[in-house]
Motif scaffolding. Structure first.
Motif, PDB file in Angstrom:
ATOM      1  N   HIS A   1      35.779  31.169  47.834  1.00 29.55           N
ATOM      2  CA  HIS A   1      36.657  31.085  46.200  1.00 29.55           C
ATOM      3  C   HIS A   1      38.505  30.936  46.452  1.00 29.55           C
ATOM      4  CE1 HIS A   1      32.852  32.487  44.676  1.00 29.55           C
ATOM      5  NE2 HIS A   1      32.644  33.246  45.639  1.00 29.55           N
ATOM      6  N   PRO A   2      38.639  30.043  46.937  1.00 29.45           N
ATOM      7  CA  PRO A   2      40.239  29.762  47.357  1.00 29.45           C
ATOM      8  C   PRO A   2      41.031  29.849  46.160  1.00 29.45           C
ATOM      9  CG  PRO A   2      39.181  27.715  48.013  1.00 29.45           C
ATOM     10  CD  PRO A   2      37.874  28.818  47.607  1.00 29.45           C
ATOM     11  N   ASP A   3      40.509  29.407  44.981  1.00 29.03           N
ATOM     12  CA  ASP A   3      41.258  29.224  43.991  1.00 29.03           C
ATOM     13  C   ASP A   3      41.120  30.505  42.953  1.00 29.03           C
ATOM     14  OD1 ASP A   3      38.811  28.924  43.423  1.00 29.03           O
ATOM     15  OD2 ASP A   3      39.129  27.376  41.831  1.00 29.03           O
ATOM     16  N   LYS A   4      40.540  31.504  43.345  1.00 29.98           N
ATOM     17  CA  LYS A   4      40.393  32.734  42.524  1.00 29.98           C
ATOM     18  C   LYS A   4      41.216  34.013  43.418  1.00 29.98           C
ATOM     19  CE  LYS A   4      36.159  30.937  40.800  1.00 29.98           C
ATOM     20  NZ  LYS A   4      36.488  29.684  41.313  1.00 29.98           N
ATOM     21  N   VAL A   5      41.420  34.974  42.611  1.00 25.99           N
ATOM     22  CA  VAL A   5      41.767  36.325  43.156  1.00 25.99           C
ATOM     23  C   VAL A   5      40.555  37.003  43.381  1.00 25.99           C
ATOM     24  CG1 VAL A   5      42.953  38.705  42.620  1.00 25.99           C
ATOM     25  CG2 VAL A   5      44.083  36.496  41.919  1.00 25.99           C
ATOM     26  N   VAL A   6      40.396  37.438  44.655  1.00 28.14           N
ATOM     27  CA  VAL A   6      39.220  37.992  45.104  1.00 28.14           C
ATOM     28  C   VAL A   6      39.423  39.673  44.750  1.00 28.14           C
ATOM     29  CG1 VAL A   6      37.655  38.654  47.021  1.00 28.14           C
ATOM     30  CG2 VAL A   6      38.392  36.407  46.712  1.00 28.14           C
ATOM     31  N   LEU A   7      38.784  40.331  44.004  1.00 28.56           N
ATOM     32  CA  LEU A   7      38.534  41.831  43.542  1.00 28.56           C
ATOM     33  C   LEU A   7      37.411  42.175  44.075  1.00 28.56           C
ATOM     34  CD1 LEU A   7      40.756  43.699  42.081  1.00 28.56           C
ATOM     35  CD2 LEU A   7      39.409  43.345  39.963  1.00 28.56           C
ATOM     36  N   VAL A   8      37.508  43.399  44.941  1.00 30.79           N
ATOM     37  CA  VAL A   8      36.345  43.935  45.424  1.00 30.79           C
ATOM     38  C   VAL A   8      36.270  45.557  45.043  1.00 30.79           C
ATOM     39  CG1 VAL A   8      35.055  44.323  47.485  1.00 30.79           C
ATOM     40  CG2 VAL A   8      36.365  42.284  47.336  1.00 30.79           C
ATOM     41  N   ARG A   9      34.880  46.071  44.645  1.00 27.03           N
ATOM     42  CA  ARG A   9      34.765  47.270  44.268  1.00 27.03           C
ATOM     43  C   ARG A   9      34.715  48.055  45.666  1.00 27.03           C
ATOM     44  NH1 ARG A   9      32.567  50.150  39.984  1.00 27.03           N
ATOM     45  NH2 ARG A   9      32.767  52.233  40.378  1.00 27.03           N
ATOM     46  N   VAL A  10      35.519  49.178  45.800  1.00 27.59           N
ATOM     47  CA  VAL A  10      35.555  49.874  47.175  1.00 27.59           C
ATOM     48  C   VAL A  10      35.412  51.401  46.456  1.00 27.59           C
ATOM     49  CG1 VAL A  10      36.501  50.456  49.213  1.00 27.59           C
ATOM     50  CG2 VAL A  10      36.812  48.244  48.464  1.00 27.59           C
ATOM     51  N   GLY A  11      34.144  51.861  46.325  1.00 28.58           N
ATOM     52  CA  GLY A  11      34.052  53.413  45.946  1.00 28.58           C
ATOM     53  C   GLY A  11      34.602  53.447  44.223  1.00 28.58           C
ATOM     54  N   ASP A  12      35.261  54.139  44.152  1.00 23.43           N
ATOM     55  CA  ASP A  12      35.903  54.427  42.754  1.00 23.43           C
ATOM     56  C   ASP A  12      37.067  53.516  42.490  1.00 23.43           C
ATOM     57  OD1 ASP A  12      33.993  56.161  42.181  1.00 23.43           O
ATOM     58  OD2 ASP A  12      35.344  57.966  42.947  1.00 23.43           O
ATOM     59  N   PHE A  13      37.374  52.462  43.361  1.00 25.97           N
ATOM     60  CA  PHE A  13      38.722  51.745  43.254  1.00 25.97           C
ATOM     61  C   PHE A  13      38.245  50.184  43.133  1.00 25.97           C
ATOM     62  CE2 PHE A  13      40.371  55.664  44.429  1.00 25.97           C
ATOM     63  CZ  PHE A  13      41.529  55.690  43.675  1.00 25.97           C
ATOM     64  N   PHE A  14      38.882  49.287  42.894  1.00 25.83           N
ATOM     65  CA  PHE A  14      38.759  47.715  42.893  1.00 25.83           C
ATOM     66  C   PHE A  14      40.010  47.118  43.917  1.00 25.83           C
ATOM     67  CE2 PHE A  14      35.970  47.957  39.438  1.00 25.83           C
ATOM     68  CZ  PHE A  14      34.975  46.836  39.732  1.00 25.83           C
TER      69      PHE A  14
END
Length: 178
Positions: free
Chosen positions: A39-52
């Motif tokens: 997904h090079p044209d998108k911001v990659v937002l990943v859930r890590v526990g209680d945070f993104f």
């Protein structure tokens, strides 16, 4: 010159999130790097526990468009899960960006407090964009959100001059007809 964007935050002095020889396989950074390739044209937002969280240039976008602070002395930024829609609004509405949001999978064998080793499983839950700006994962009604009353039965009445009346009651929930 140190400000990255309109919110006045700065990423100067923060080391790049990527190790010089690439991320170690099986790590969160490796997962994020692989998803960024897809997904090079998108911001990659990943859930890590209680945070993104975001890394690298995506973290810079969070700092620039959402006013978030960099984390841990690296090109890394994030937000608590409760603030994810506000963060997405900043990226989508102010930045005009599309965001690939990844959630952690629930793994029942580790739900009872057992220590987990290794990387958690994650999946692409939604792509949030200017055309689809609302993040709906886990925001929809579940069975336990509303006290549903039992359904009423449907009734059918039939009259035949030769045999008289016939009544049928159908209950959808229990799938029975009387």
């Amino acid at each position: 010159a140190g400000a990255v964007g309109g919110k006045g935050k700065s990423m100067r002095g923060y080391a790049a999130a990527m190790p010089p020889d690439g991320p170690k396989a099986g790590t969160l950074l490796h997962f994020v790097t692989e998803q960024k390739k897809l997904h090079p044209d998108k911001v990659v937002l990943v859930r890590v526990g209680d945070f993104f969280e975001c890394y690298g240039v995506d973290a810079v976008m969070l700092v620039e468009h959402c006013g978030l602070n960099p984390m841990g002395g690296k090109a890394r930024a994030g937000c608590p899960w409760r603030n994810v829609q506000a963060t997405l609004d900043g990226l989508v509405h102010e930045g005009g960006l599309a965001v690939a949001v990844f959630e952690e999978m629930n793994e029942p064998e580790h739900a009872r407090g057992a220590k987990r080793r290794g990387l958690k499983s994650r999946f692409l839950s939604q792509v949030v964009s200017p055309g689809n700006p609302t993040y709906v994962y886990d925001a929809l009604l579940r069975d336990d959100d509303v006290d549903f009353a039992p359904s009423r039965p449907y009734a059918a009445l039939q009259f035949r001059p030769s045999s008289g009346f016939a009544l049928a009651l159908a209950t959808v929930d229990s799938r029975e007809v009387r």
